[in-house]
Motif scaffolding. Structure first.
Motif, PDB file in Angstrom:
ATOM      1  N   ASN B  72      57.150  49.795  66.821  1.00 20.42           N
ATOM      2  CA  ASN B  72      58.334  50.621  67.091  1.00 20.42           C
ATOM      3  C   ASN B  72      59.145  50.848  65.820  1.00 20.42           C
ATOM      4  O   ASN B  72      59.362  49.935  65.032  1.00 20.42           O
ATOM      5  CB  ASN B  72      59.218  49.937  68.132  1.00 20.42           C
ATOM      6  CG  ASN B  72      60.594  50.577  68.200  1.00 20.42           C
ATOM      7  OD1 ASN B  72      60.709  51.788  68.373  1.00 20.42           O
ATOM      8  ND2 ASN B  72      61.641  49.777  68.045  1.00 20.42           N
ATOM      9  N   LEU B  73      59.588  52.082  65.633  1.00 14.21           N
ATOM     10  CA  LEU B  73      60.509  52.381  64.534  1.00 14.21           C
ATOM     11  C   LEU B  73      61.558  53.374  65.062  1.00 14.21           C
ATOM     12  O   LEU B  73      61.306  54.577  65.123  1.00 14.21           O
ATOM     13  CB  LEU B  73      59.755  52.982  63.339  1.00 14.21           C
ATOM     14  CG  LEU B  73      60.597  53.279  62.109  1.00 14.21           C
ATOM     15  CD1 LEU B  73      61.165  52.003  61.500  1.00 14.21           C
ATOM     16  CD2 LEU B  73      59.802  54.052  61.065  1.00 14.21           C
ATOM     17  N   TYR B  74      62.682  52.885  65.494  1.00 12.70           N
ATOM     18  CA  TYR B  74      63.789  53.696  66.019  1.00 12.70           C
ATOM     19  C   TYR B  74      63.380  54.531  67.247  1.00 12.70           C
ATOM     20  O   TYR B  74      63.881  55.643  67.444  1.00 12.70           O
ATOM     21  CB  TYR B  74      64.341  54.639  64.928  1.00 12.70           C
ATOM     22  CG  TYR B  74      64.530  54.004  63.582  1.00 12.70           C
ATOM     23  CD1 TYR B  74      65.264  52.831  63.441  1.00 12.70           C
ATOM     24  CD2 TYR B  74      63.950  54.560  62.437  1.00 12.70           C
ATOM     25  CE1 TYR B  74      65.427  52.232  62.202  1.00 12.70           C
ATOM     26  CE2 TYR B  74      64.113  53.966  61.196  1.00 12.70           C
ATOM     27  CZ  TYR B  74      64.855  52.806  61.087  1.00 12.70           C
ATOM     28  OH  TYR B  74      65.010  52.219  59.855  1.00 12.70           O
ATOM     29  N   VAL B 117      49.970  55.193  74.880  1.00 12.88           N
ATOM     30  CA  VAL B 117      50.683  54.676  73.711  1.00 12.88           C
ATOM     31  C   VAL B 117      51.100  53.239  73.996  1.00 12.88           C
ATOM     32  O   VAL B 117      51.741  52.964  75.020  1.00 12.88           O
ATOM     33  CB  VAL B 117      51.931  55.532  73.386  1.00 12.88           C
ATOM     34  CG1 VAL B 117      52.626  55.002  72.134  1.00 12.88           C
ATOM     35  CG2 VAL B 117      51.556  56.994  73.199  1.00 12.88           C
ATOM     36  N   ILE B 118      50.701  52.340  73.121  1.00 12.29           N
ATOM     37  CA  ILE B 118      51.066  50.928  73.267  1.00 12.29           C
ATOM     38  C   ILE B 118      51.992  50.567  72.103  1.00 12.29           C
ATOM     39  O   ILE B 118      51.614  50.684  70.934  1.00 12.29           O
ATOM     40  CB  ILE B 118      49.814  50.030  73.268  1.00 12.29           C
ATOM     41  CG1 ILE B 118      48.886  50.464  74.423  1.00 12.29           C
ATOM     42  CG2 ILE B 118      50.206  48.557  73.392  1.00 12.29           C
ATOM     43  CD1 ILE B 118      47.487  49.895  74.326  1.00 12.29           C
ATOM     44  N   VAL B 119      53.206  50.170  72.461  1.00 13.63           N
ATOM     45  CA  VAL B 119      54.236  49.930  71.449  1.00 13.63           C
ATOM     46  C   VAL B 119      54.514  48.435  71.337  1.00 13.63           C
ATOM     47  O   VAL B 119      54.739  47.773  72.356  1.00 13.63           O
ATOM     48  CB  VAL B 119      55.551  50.654  71.829  1.00 13.63           C
ATOM     49  CG1 VAL B 119      56.569  50.528  70.704  1.00 13.63           C
ATOM     50  CG2 VAL B 119      55.287  52.112  72.161  1.00 13.63           C
ATOM     51  N   TYR B 120      54.488  47.922  70.134  1.00 13.49           N
ATOM     52  CA  TYR B 120      54.825  46.513  69.928  1.00 13.49           C
ATOM     53  C   TYR B 120      56.008  46.410  68.960  1.00 13.49           C
ATOM     54  O   TYR B 120      56.395  47.388  68.321  1.00 13.49           O
ATOM     55  CB  TYR B 120      53.612  45.718  69.413  1.00 13.49           C
ATOM     56  CG  TYR B 120      53.128  46.096  68.034  1.00 13.49           C
ATOM     57  CD1 TYR B 120      52.189  47.109  67.847  1.00 13.49           C
ATOM     58  CD2 TYR B 120      53.607  45.442  66.894  1.00 13.49           C
ATOM     59  CE1 TYR B 120      51.740  47.457  66.583  1.00 13.49           C
ATOM     60  CE2 TYR B 120      53.159  45.781  65.623  1.00 13.49           C
ATOM     61  CZ  TYR B 120      52.229  46.787  65.477  1.00 13.49           C
ATOM     62  OH  TYR B 120      51.787  47.129  64.218  1.00 13.49           O
ATOM     63  N   LYS B 128      63.262  52.560  73.886  1.00  9.00           N
ATOM     64  CA  LYS B 128      62.209  52.718  74.902  1.00  9.00           C
ATOM     65  C   LYS B 128      62.307  54.094  75.559  1.00  9.00           C
ATOM     66  O   LYS B 128      61.301  54.776  75.767  1.00  9.00           O
ATOM     67  CB  LYS B 128      62.335  51.623  75.979  1.00  9.00           C
ATOM     68  CG  LYS B 128      61.762  50.283  75.568  1.00  9.00           C
ATOM     69  CD  LYS B 128      61.855  49.292  76.716  1.00  9.00           C
ATOM     70  CE  LYS B 128      61.286  47.942  76.287  1.00  9.00           C
ATOM     71  NZ  LYS B 128      61.415  46.913  77.317  1.00  9.00           N
ATOM     72  N   ASP B 129      63.528  54.499  75.882  1.00 10.24           N
ATOM     73  CA  ASP B 129      63.732  55.824  76.499  1.00 10.24           C
ATOM     74  C   ASP B 129      63.261  56.928  75.558  1.00 10.24           C
ATOM     75  O   ASP B 129      62.617  57.891  75.980  1.00 10.24           O
ATOM     76  CB  ASP B 129      65.223  56.029  76.831  1.00 10.24           C
ATOM     77  CG  ASP B 129      65.661  55.175  78.009  1.00 10.24           C
ATOM     78  OD1 ASP B 129      64.775  54.682  78.744  1.00 10.24           O
ATOM     79  OD2 ASP B 129      66.880  54.986  78.178  1.00 10.24           O
ATOM     80  N   LEU B 150      53.222  51.954  77.145  1.00 10.44           N
ATOM     81  CA  LEU B 150      53.334  50.529  77.490  1.00 10.44           C
ATOM     82  C   LEU B 150      54.010  49.791  76.349  1.00 10.44           C
ATOM     83  O   LEU B 150      53.734  50.060  75.171  1.00 10.44           O
ATOM     84  CB  LEU B 150      51.937  49.934  77.728  1.00 10.44           C
ATOM     85  CG  LEU B 150      51.092  50.620  78.819  1.00 10.44           C
ATOM     86  CD1 LEU B 150      49.639  50.190  78.715  1.00 10.44           C
ATOM     87  CD2 LEU B 150      51.637  50.288  80.199  1.00 10.44           C
ATOM     88  N   PHE B 151      54.893  48.867  76.704  1.00 10.29           N
ATOM     89  CA  PHE B 151      55.597  48.085  75.687  1.00 10.29           C
ATOM     90  C   PHE B 151      55.140  46.635  75.781  1.00 10.29           C
ATOM     91  O   PHE B 151      55.154  46.061  76.878  1.00 10.29           O
ATOM     92  CB  PHE B 151      57.112  48.169  75.905  1.00 10.29           C
ATOM     93  CG  PHE B 151      57.633  49.575  75.841  1.00 10.29           C
ATOM     94  CD1 PHE B 151      57.849  50.197  74.624  1.00 10.29           C
ATOM     95  CD2 PHE B 151      57.880  50.299  77.007  1.00 10.29           C
ATOM     96  CE1 PHE B 151      58.311  51.500  74.558  1.00 10.29           C
ATOM     97  CE2 PHE B 151      58.348  51.603  76.955  1.00 10.29           C
ATOM     98  CZ  PHE B 151      58.558  52.212  75.727  1.00 10.29           C
TER      99      PHE B 151
END
Lengths: 250, 162
Positions: B72-74, B117-120, B128-129, B150-151
């Motif tokens: 994640n970046l912003y 998309v899988i976000v870590y 997230k929104d 997915l987070f």
């Protein structure tokens, strides 16, 4: 009262971001500095400029529904720099996209808002402009028309002694008004945001576009790319072909 | 064809990438997009910059299922992953159409099935929104029938969500 304007377009010449940045500068008061963000050397020059600035205006194109990657890298560096140096900049953003709907810039705006929350800077809103490429073309058309007007005026001066015959002035005025009309939305919102930047107040997010109906715009966009593709030769190199990779490892 | 784009550590990536037909390593060893439109107007579906991404649009364009693993970046993809996406616009054509009642480019390779998309990494609710919104827009833009975001809080959870 220093404001730093950052042109984030990777394109060197005649980019839409430079056009909107030029307009925004015009409508903003106070000390103004303009920077171009492209290479790492630019980053090293821009960061110290921001140290004694009150506001920064990012002007950038929308890439794949978001912030271009080289700008994301800069934002990461700016976050660290802001925390190390206690910056509390007021951040404004002018985003433009090739599609007609300015609203398509919304994800980009949200990323800037999230960046401000993380970095301790203040998000002050921005303007999302649809049809940015085409508006930039109107700027170039205006420049050509203005040059034509000057040349014809000089020719008339030598031939008839009257540099500004009514027909010439009328034609130039009509064309200029038409271009002005196409730019009306972005001019209005950039004037509005200039007022907020000058007063260091929040401008919130606003979206606008080139002033033509979407179904007409789409035809002109296709004609534009057809002409450019013919000139560049892409039409003759499998313009719509489902090309396969030459090498799986490439 | 199943394709993965990931910015994972190269040691950790090998096991994950082996489960896909093609893997694009978002390792940052390539140039950012120059915005020249050459991949539409000069050499279609090819970038003039001859690095590992010069024909990446041909791979991504043909994916039935695209999985993106990104830090994640912003609320955005990491710069390395976004760089890959920016350089892949040749998977569409310069011609325009309407999708989801908005203007988009026509697809060179047709529609796709799934974009996941899988976000870590550390992420706020607002980010997230933004991510969900951006991924939804990307799916419309690139012509995907389904989109998932997915987070995961730790990279060790990745195997379970692939």
């Amino acid at each position: 009262m220093k404001t730093v304007f950052i042109n984030c377009s990777p394109r060197k010449n005649f980019c839409a971001s430079a056009y909107f940045l030029f307009l925004q500068r015009l409508f903003t008061r106070g000390k103004k500095v303009t920077e171009r963000l492209h290479t790492q050397a630019d980053v090293q020059r821009i960061l110290p400029q921001l140290k004694d600035a009150e506001a920064a205006v990012f002007c950038l194109p929308l890439y794949v529904d978001g912030v271009p990657s080289h700008v994301l890298r800069f934002m990461e560096q700016l976050e660290s720099y802001s925390k190390e140096n206690g910056l509390h900049l007021k951040i404004y953003c002018i985003a433009n996209n090739g599609f007609i709907e300015g609203k398509q810039n919304e994800p980009l705006m949200q990323v800037f808002e999230n960046f401000c929350t993380r970095s301790g800077n203040e998000w002050c809103g921005g303007v999302g402009i649809g049809g940015g490429v085409m508006l930039n073309v109107t700027r170039i058309v205006f420049m050509v028309q203005a040059a034509q007007f000057v040349i014809y005026s000089l020719i008339n001066l030598f031939n008839t002694g009257d540099p500004f015959p009514l027909s010439l002035v009328k034609s130039f005025a009509e064309n200029t008004l038409f271009i002005l009309f196409l730019n009306l939305g972005c001019l209005f919102y950039l004037v509005r945001m200039g007022h907020h930047i000058s007063r260091r107040t929040s401008a919130d997010k606003r979206y606008t576009r080139i002033m033509v109906p979407s179904f007409i715009f789409i035809v002109f966009a296709d004609i534009f790319f057809l002409i450019v593709s013919v000139i560049n030769g892409g039409v003759f190199r499998g313009w719509f072909a489902k090309k396969q990779p030459n090498n799986k490892n490439e | 064809m199943r394709v993965i784009i990931d910015d994972l550590d190269r040691n950790a990536a090998a096991a994950v990438e082996s489960r896909f037909d093609y893997a694009v390593a978002a390792d940052g060893r390539y140039a950012p997009c120059q915005g020249c439109f050459g991949c539409w107007t000069k050499h279609p579906a090819e970038c003039f910059m001859k690095d590992s991404l010069s024909q990446v649009c041909r791979i991504i364009g043909q994916a039935d299922e695209l999985v993106i693993v990104t830090k994640n970046l912003y609320g955005s993809y990491s710069a390395d992953v976004k760089n890959v996406m920016d350089r892949a616009i040749g998977s569409s054509t310069p011609f325009s159409t309407y999708r989801d009642r908005q203007m988009h480019h026509t697809l060179r390779y047709g529609r796709h099935a799934l974009r996941k998309v899988i976000v870590y990494g550390d992420i706020t609710d607002a980010e997230k929104d933004t991510f969900r919104f951006t991924a939804e827009r990307n799916a419309v833009n690139d012509g995907y029938d389904r989109s998932e975001v997915l987070f995961i809080s730790d990279i060790s959870e990745l195997e379970d969500v692939l």
